[in-house]
Write a protein that holds these residues in place. Sequence first.
Motif, PDB file in Angstrom:
ATOM      1  N   PHE A  78      -5.948   6.776   5.600  1.00 12.59           N
ATOM      2  CA  PHE A  78      -6.905   5.710   5.877  1.00 12.59           C
ATOM      3  C   PHE A  78      -6.738   4.585   4.863  1.00 12.59           C
ATOM      4  O   PHE A  78      -6.394   4.830   3.708  1.00 12.59           O
ATOM      5  N   TYR A  79      -6.982   3.357   5.330  1.00 12.35           N
ATOM      6  CA  TYR A  79      -6.897   2.207   4.434  1.00 12.35           C
ATOM      7  C   TYR A  79      -7.921   1.173   4.854  1.00 12.35           C
ATOM      8  O   TYR A  79      -8.411   1.182   5.988  1.00 12.35           O
ATOM      9  N   ARG A  80      -8.258   0.289   3.945  1.00 22.30           N
ATOM     10  CA  ARG A  80      -9.173  -0.811   4.235  1.00 22.30           C
ATOM     11  C   ARG A  80      -8.458  -2.151   4.287  1.00 22.30           C
ATOM     12  O   ARG A  80      -8.820  -3.037   5.044  1.00 22.30           O
ATOM     13  N   ASP A  81      -7.445  -2.308   3.475  1.00 21.35           N
ATOM     14  CA  ASP A  81      -6.731  -3.575   3.348  1.00 21.35           C
ATOM     15  C   ASP A  81      -5.274  -3.345   3.709  1.00 21.35           C
ATOM     16  O   ASP A  81      -4.638  -2.412   3.195  1.00 21.35           O
ATOM     17  N   ILE A  82      -4.735  -4.192   4.587  1.00 25.54           N
ATOM     18  CA  ILE A  82      -3.349  -4.003   5.025  1.00 25.54           C
ATOM     19  C   ILE A  82      -2.365  -4.047   3.859  1.00 25.54           C
ATOM     20  O   ILE A  82      -1.275  -3.485   3.925  1.00 25.54           O
ATOM     21  N   ARG A  83      -2.757  -4.656   2.743  1.00 25.85           N
ATOM     22  CA  ARG A  83      -1.880  -4.700   1.575  1.00 25.85           C
ATOM     23  C   ARG A  83      -1.671  -3.321   0.949  1.00 25.85           C
ATOM     24  O   ARG A  83      -0.773  -3.136   0.135  1.00 25.85           O
ATOM     25  N   ASP A  84      -2.500  -2.336   1.358  1.00 19.70           N
ATOM     26  CA  ASP A  84      -2.329  -0.978   0.857  1.00 19.70           C
ATOM     27  C   ASP A  84      -1.247  -0.207   1.601  1.00 19.70           C
ATOM     28  O   ASP A  84      -0.825   0.866   1.157  1.00 19.70           O
ATOM     29  N   VAL A  85      -0.812  -0.720   2.742  1.00 16.95           N
ATOM     30  CA  VAL A  85       0.122   0.021   3.592  1.00 16.95           C
ATOM     31  C   VAL A  85       1.435   0.336   2.887  1.00 16.95           C
ATOM     32  O   VAL A  85       1.899   1.493   2.922  1.00 16.95           O
ATOM     33  N   PRO A  86       2.112  -0.616   2.222  1.00 18.49           N
ATOM     34  CA  PRO A  86       3.368  -0.257   1.548  1.00 18.49           C
ATOM     35  C   PRO A  86       3.183   0.848   0.508  1.00 18.49           C
ATOM     36  O   PRO A  86       4.044   1.740   0.390  1.00 18.49           O
ATOM     37  N   ARG A  87       2.103   0.818  -0.249  1.00 19.21           N
ATOM     38  CA  ARG A  87       1.868   1.846  -1.268  1.00 19.21           C
ATOM     39  C   ARG A  87       1.691   3.221  -0.628  1.00 19.21           C
ATOM     40  O   ARG A  87       2.278   4.211  -1.091  1.00 19.21           O
ATOM     41  N   ILE A  88       0.926   3.282   0.456  1.00 14.35           N
ATOM     42  CA  ILE A  88       0.704   4.569   1.129  1.00 14.35           C
ATOM     43  C   ILE A  88       2.013   5.110   1.695  1.00 14.35           C
ATOM     44  O   ILE A  88       2.315   6.307   1.568  1.00 14.35           O
TER      45      ILE A  88
END
Length: 397
Positions: A78-88
Amino acid sequence: MEPVPVAEILQRQADLQEMLADAEIELALIRQAADLYYYSSVIVDGFLALGPAGDPLLLVRRPQQRLQELDLPFPVAFYRDIRDVPRILGQVGLGHNGAIGVELDVMPALLYRRLHEELFPQRSIVDLTMMIRKQRMIKSAYEIAQIRRAAAILDETLEEAARLIRPGLSELELSAALEYHLRLAGHQGLVRTRTWNLEMFFGHVLSGAAGIQAAYVETPSGGTGFSHGFPQGAGTKRLAVGEPISVDLAACVNGYIADEARLYVLGDLPEAACKALELVERLFELYEVEAQVGSLPGEIYQRLRGEVKAAGLEDYFMGVGRDRVFFLGHGVGLELDEYPLITAKFPFPLAADMVIAFEPKFFLPEIGMVGFEDTGRITAAGVEWLTRSPRRVWQLR
């Protein structure tokens, strides 16, 4: 709600992963709703991330609580901000480098720019469109069963139309009554299309000369609608004696669509309409002969257009003047405008378990539109029609 079988989803994912490996694409990010449903059995605001091997990962921005309650056969993050996608993605070892594949035919330019310029600036972005559409145009036994269920709903609803039609009833009133009937029978309400701006409600109910009005969408039938904000489909025109009444509907069960059109008349059709319908029946007969496994859609299209030209009706076939469309059939599945297409330049031969809506129609000035549409499956033995209501003019007295 009936979930898609787990084995079905895992096989679709595995087939896509094999294609990613062959194309040397390190990561696929599936975003569009129909594709997400096809590969994950759920629709979310997020991405399904797949590499050429290993487990996929479903990244979900919303709905989070609902997804936490599901037992999916692959990991979810789960994420809130699309900027977290690469890290995940990095944390699970998905796609550290190499090309990223996305659905460029449907992805908004703004989202593409964010992926390319902000989230993955060192990675090349490539198009998965053809890969996905080719995979989806061959239907599984499960998919065909869902389309068959949608077809049964349509058959029953089109028989109901014959009981509802009466002089003075408006197109809009008939359309609303049929939608009510469809929904109670199990139609999910939404008919998805892939083509940008190809807006569609659930079908067109058109009568008389209003039925030859072209719409802004790439469909043979249009209609006036009853608003400049949605100028297609049923309008306020009232049904009258002696004019063709076309009911062209889609129904959708568990995400899967069937498409069917039938023709009705109060009293008798004009002689010119009857002559055109004789040719429509001939085109169905030819299609059943020509639509074989291995046949080229372009050759089928030219063969049938040649028959229309020989009859002298080419100027009225599949629309009027410059508003004519140049296809005779379209794939159906999770979307109304899937591959294959029965058109002059479609590049792939027909294969078993493709499902196609075939719709030859004539647009006769001062009379209206006449024709039929049926959804059929391509098999080794020929076309198996999934829509099965009588293909005839329903003559009402």
